[in-house]
Design an enzyme around this catalytic site. Sequence first.
Site, PDB file in Angstrom:
ATOM      1  CB  SER A 132      -0.946   0.005   1.197  1.00  0.00           C
ATOM      2  OG  SER A 132      -1.792  -1.121   1.174  1.00  0.00           O
ATOM      3  CG  HIS A 193      -1.481   3.997   3.543  1.00  0.00           C
ATOM      4  ND1 HIS A 193      -2.789   3.804   3.935  1.00  0.00           N
ATOM      5  CD2 HIS A 193      -0.946   2.756   3.400  1.00  0.00           C
ATOM      6  CE1 HIS A 193      -3.042   2.506   4.019  1.00  0.00           C
ATOM      7  NE2 HIS A 193      -1.932   1.851   3.701  1.00  0.00           N
TER       8      HIS A 193
END
Length: 275
Positions: A132, A193
Site C-alpha cells: 500500500s 501510506h
Amino acid sequence: MTRYDQPYSPGGFQVMPPAIKAIIITNVIVFLFQNSAFGPALTTFGALWPIGSHNPAGYSFHLWQPITYLFLHGSFAHIFFNMFALWMFGVEIENYWGTRNFVSFYFICGIGAALINLLATYGSPYPTIGASGAIFGVLLAFGMMFPDRYIYLYFLLPIKTKYFVAGYALIEFIMGLGNRTMGSGSDIAYFAHLGGMLFGYIYIVIRRNEWTIKRMFRDFSLPKKPKGPVLWQGGGKDDDTSEAEIDRILDKISSRGYDSLTAEEKRTLLKAGKR
C-alpha cells in the site's frame, strides 16, 4: 538523480507494461506461498517488524524487511485491491516515465513508507505487510501528472484527481493521528501510506528540477552573483515559447517517453507549466 540514456519506447501505449506485470505476478506468487505450508515462516521472515518491538516470540527488525514486506499480503481482498490500484493508476505512469524510472519510483516509495512506518510504530508488537505504501506513491504521481482528470467515486460521483488525492491524504493523516492518540488498534498502516506519498513527492520534485548530488554541491560552492533590482516580471526570453513548441515536446513525450527529452526541453516544459 540518475539520468537514463535510453528512452522507454514501447511502440505505443501498453495496457500491462513490463514493471507492473512483473510486480503483480510476483505478489500473486508470494501470496500463494503464504497460503501454503511455508506461509507462516515466510510472512514472519519478510514482514516489517518495528524497531524495539516487544513480542512474545522475539521477532525483530532486519535490513531486508523494507523491501520484502511489499510482497506480502494478509488476505485475498488485501492483495486484490492493492494490485488493482497499482494497475489502474500505474499504467499511464510507467508508459510515460519508462519502466526503469517507474521501478525506481515504486521501490523508493515503498522503502520510504517503511521508514516512516518504523518511526510511527516504534516499540509496537505488530508487524506491517502490504504494498500500500508504494501504491499510495503511485497514486500521488498520477494526481500530479493528471490533476484535472476525473475519478468516479463509487462509479457515480465525479471528482478531479488532485482533489481526490489531497482528500485521501488528509483522511489518512487524520486517521493515523486518531489511531496513535486514541489507541484504536487499527491494523491499517496510515503513516506508511503517507510515507509513500511523501517520498514519491520528493522523488518527483527532484526529477522535475533535474537535481543531482554533483549539481547541488556545485551550486552550493559557486559564489552567488549579486542581484540587481527587479523592475518587472515576465516578458523575458523564456516567456516567448510558442504553443507549437510545447505541442512538439508533448508529442515527443507521447511517442518516446519523458526521458527522451533534452535538458532544455524539460526546462521549457516545466516553465510553461508554471505559467
